[in-house]
Write an enzyme that holds these catalytic residues in place. Structure first.
Site, PDB file in Angstrom:
ATOM      1  N   ASP A 108      28.790  68.185 -11.136  1.00 17.41           N
ATOM      2  CA  ASP A 108      29.761  69.051 -10.479  1.00 17.41           C
ATOM      3  C   ASP A 108      29.094  70.378 -10.160  1.00 17.41           C
ATOM      4  OD1 ASP A 108      31.902  67.234 -10.618  1.00 17.41           O
ATOM      5  OD2 ASP A 108      32.406  67.866 -12.642  1.00 17.41           O
ATOM      6  N   ASP A 124      34.803  64.769  -5.088  1.00 19.83           N
ATOM      7  CA  ASP A 124      36.161  65.133  -5.494  1.00 19.83           C
ATOM      8  C   ASP A 124      36.942  65.721  -4.320  1.00 19.83           C
ATOM      9  OD1 ASP A 124      35.437  64.389  -8.107  1.00 19.83           O
ATOM     10  OD2 ASP A 124      34.864  66.438  -8.625  1.00 19.83           O
TER      11      ASP A 124
END
Length: 150
Positions: A108, A124
């Site tokens: 991330d 995402d």
């Protein structure tokens, strides 16, 4: 269109993750728009908001089930908006699936700091965007449908 679109989304996601992985240390944070948006190199062995930590194989099975479901569902839809959303959704699922298969965790890097929000990635973003498009399409189709007799 489904496979090509999904491959484009997954490839872009993997490119972004590669750039972060090869140019940043874990935990390093670079301001993009002051403290509003930062690039922060982070690893997540769970799902959204850090839930299901350490449940790698469960998350892999779920991603595969989502991808198979998208392939099945894509053959039955006629809506143009859904036909746009499904490759985006599949590409996002595939992008995070690749991370889980290869590394056991997801990389991330998008860090919105103006609110207390978990760090996320381009896969995402694709998933959330696609779900929003599918919901919008669902409401649009429902509103245009003929009323059911009582």
């Amino acid at each position: 269109m489904l496979y090509f679109g999904a491959a484009l989304v997954a490839a872009f996601d993997q490119l972004m993750k590669y750039l972060v992985k090869t140019r940043m240390e874990i935990g390093e944070s670079i301001p993009i728009f002051g403290d509003f948006l930062r690039l922060t190199s982070h690893r997540n062995a769970g799902a959204a908001w850090g839930i299901l930590q350490g449940q790698r194989w469960f998350l892999i099975v779920m991603a595969i089930a989502v991808i198979v479901g998208i392939i099945y569902y894509s053959r039955r839809i006629e809506s143009k908006l859904s036909k746009i959303a499904l490759p985006i959704l599949m590409g996002g699922a595939l992008g995070n699936l690749i991370d889980r298969l290869l590394y056991g965790q997801v990389l991330d890097f998008l860090d919105v700091r103006i609110i207390n929000y978990p760090i996320f990635n381009t896969a995402d973003v694709a998933i959330v965007t696609a779900v929003a498009l599918l919901l919008l399409d669902s409401f649009r189709l429902e509103r245009n449908a003929e009323p059911h007799p009582k």
